[in-house]
Write an enzyme that holds these catalytic residues in place. Sequence first.
Site, PDB file in Angstrom:
ATOM      1  N   ARG A   1     105.154  40.692 139.266  1.00  0.00           N
ATOM      2  CA  ARG A   1     104.984  39.221 139.902  1.00  0.00           C
ATOM      3  C   ARG A   1     105.480  39.458 141.358  1.00  0.00           C
ATOM      4  O   ARG A   1     105.507  38.824 141.980  1.00  0.00           O
ATOM      5  CB  ARG A   1     105.538  38.166 138.922  1.00  0.00           C
TER       6      ARG A   1
ATOM      7  N   SER B   1     102.934  32.558 139.161  1.00  0.00           N
ATOM      8  CA  SER B   1     103.869  32.214 137.932  1.00  0.00           C
ATOM      9  C   SER B   1     103.720  33.116 136.941  1.00  0.00           C
ATOM     10  O   SER B   1     102.688  33.681 136.727  1.00  0.00           O
ATOM     11  CB  SER B   1     103.931  30.880 137.633  1.00  0.00           C
TER      12      SER B   1
ATOM     13  N   SER C   1     100.098  26.096 126.081  1.00  0.00           N
ATOM     14  CA  SER C   1     101.124  25.286 126.156  1.00  0.00           C
ATOM     15  C   SER C   1     102.270  26.006 126.470  1.00  0.00           C
ATOM     16  O   SER C   1     103.016  27.047 125.611  1.00  0.00           O
ATOM     17  CB  SER C   1     101.183  24.307 124.867  1.00  0.00           C
ATOM     18  N   ASN C   2     103.028  25.732 127.551  1.00  0.00           N
ATOM     19  CA  ASN C   2     104.146  26.454 127.872  1.00  0.00           C
ATOM     20  C   ASN C   2     105.397  25.492 127.945  1.00  0.00           C
ATOM     21  O   ASN C   2     105.384  24.879 128.826  1.00  0.00           O
ATOM     22  CB  ASN C   2     104.063  27.216 129.320  1.00  0.00           C
TER      23      ASN C   2
ATOM     24  N   GLY D   1     107.021  30.693 124.909  1.00  0.00           N
ATOM     25  CA  GLY D   1     108.499  30.269 125.081  1.00  0.00           C
ATOM     26  C   GLY D   1     109.051  30.948 126.494  1.00  0.00           C
ATOM     27  O   GLY D   1     108.417  31.651 127.289  1.00  0.00           O
TER      28      GLY D   1
ATOM     29  N   HIS E   1      92.151  28.236 110.291  1.00  0.00           N
ATOM     30  CA  HIS E   1      91.814  29.410 109.268  1.00  0.00           C
ATOM     31  C   HIS E   1      90.437  29.167 109.041  1.00  0.00           C
ATOM     32  O   HIS E   1      89.790  30.209 108.426  1.00  0.00           O
ATOM     33  CB  HIS E   1      92.611  29.274 107.905  1.00  0.00           C
TER      34      HIS E   1
ATOM     35  N   ASP F   1      90.373  34.346 111.048  1.00  0.00           N
ATOM     36  CA  ASP F   1      91.066  34.827 109.843  1.00  0.00           C
ATOM     37  C   ASP F   1      92.647  35.530 110.583  1.00  0.00           C
ATOM     38  O   ASP F   1      92.660  35.577 111.948  1.00  0.00           O
ATOM     39  CB  ASP F   1      90.224  35.968 109.243  1.00  0.00           C
TER      40      ASP F   1
END
Length: 536
Positions: free
Chosen positions: A354, A366, A457-458, A482, A509, A513
């Site tokens: 980066r 980013s 989702s960050n 995270g 599910h 799987d």
Amino acid sequence: MAVVITMPRLSDTMTEGVVATWLKKVGDVVKEGDILAEIETDKATMEFESFNAGTLLHIGIQEGESAPVDSLLAIIGQPGEDISALLNGGSAPAPKTEAAPVAEVKAETPKASAELPAGVKVVTMPRLSDTMTDGTVATWLKKVGDTVKEGDILAEIETDKATMEFESFNAGTLLYIGVNEGQTAPVDSILAIIGPAGTDVSGVAANFTAGGAVEVPKAETVTEAKAEVTAPVQTQTASGGRVFASPLAKKIAQDKGIDLSQVKGSGENGRIVKSDVEGFTPQAAASQAVAAPAATTAAPAVKPFVPAGEKFQEEIKNSQMRKTIARRLAESKFTAPHYYLTIEVAMDEAMKSRAVINTVPDTKVSFNDMVVKACAMALKKHPQVNSQWREDAMIINHHVNIGVAVAVEDGLVVPVLNFTDQMSLTQIGANVKDLAGKAKNKKLTPAEMEGSTFTVSNLGMFGIQSFTSIINQPNSAILSVGAIEEKPVVRNGQIVVGNTMTVTLACDHRTVDGATGAQFLQTLRQYLENPVTMLA
């Protein structure tokens, strides 16, 4: 032989269309490929092309009128051809018959109180997004008794995704308001009535049914208003002020090469409408002084004073967006059997890559952009994660559209990057930045939030080490990202300082799987720990 042209379905969610402009008139010769009209759908205004050649014999929907998909739009045939059988056909809606006076038509209506008086138009709550079932009137810009001109903004309506302006197609007096400010009503319920001043519309309001109409002939009852799905068009004047224009006015201005900042608007709050652009002359504009609007600064919200030791509660009404988020998340959590897989990714090489990429002028990538790119490539190798569950079948998506969750003031929206696997890192970065900016300014269109096949989702930028997300249905998985942490790690039997990031995959599910989800995460880790492989 005459051919019936019906209102086309120009988007997957379109149920009715509005004829914005006819580019042909009755009697004109039409060639195959000619543009007949501009039709406004639930997403955009589109050109409608003729697949037939002949003469335009009949127009079934006038400019500004709306009609359901498959309604009679026009008839094309040979000059002088008899089309009475087509006009009276069961599949086509009965158009206005020139031979029958209006008085005779009204006489057939059983309830006089339910008749629509001459010149009166019923405005209903519009469906402004594919998921919208109710709308809340945030603000009325007109009140009962006010004069309404074509192009005026009647109200601001809050949907489950954004607050949008609602523009009138009609001129007249606002006779009735069916939904007050702050109130919520279902789509197609009566919103307002516009007509000649002094007209008694109590019977119309009392007999109107949501999704239907007052009991009048179909040819006379139309919902003649529209909402702009896109945010109001804004342009900058030379003095730094903003000029507001409707999408149709903008399109006409582009076709004619007119600078909208020089046009004086006659609509609500100086808004530029179609007639302003059509009547614009550069000479008139040169003689007008451009007044810069005074800059206004929003006053900060006043927090309530709470004396020490006293209990205090504040009730905040749920917005349409918050209600929709709550409903969809509850449906997802309780219908899709969630399970979670977590791995730790070494980010040292990603950090080096980066840093090198961002040395290129005008380039800003980013870590989230790198995660999105890695997900797109991993989904191509594990298409079952890129799937959807239906009761009768499982849908495998071979295109990759990644939704990127963005926090806004009222909740969470998920703008979508279409064909993410075909984008470079810099393209992903630029698109995410653009969509995130639109989301925070409430300018995202419904089309920009549809069609995701996977979601990222960050919360790493908030220092969250790890978390789990609820699947954004109909997707089968969502990745929770995270923060990157510097900590001791073991490499080649030695304890060294390393940078790691924890990611958690929530899977449905029914479609994914455990082994499939684990293989996807392994591939994702390979891309992130060796970023050069994403450039291959």
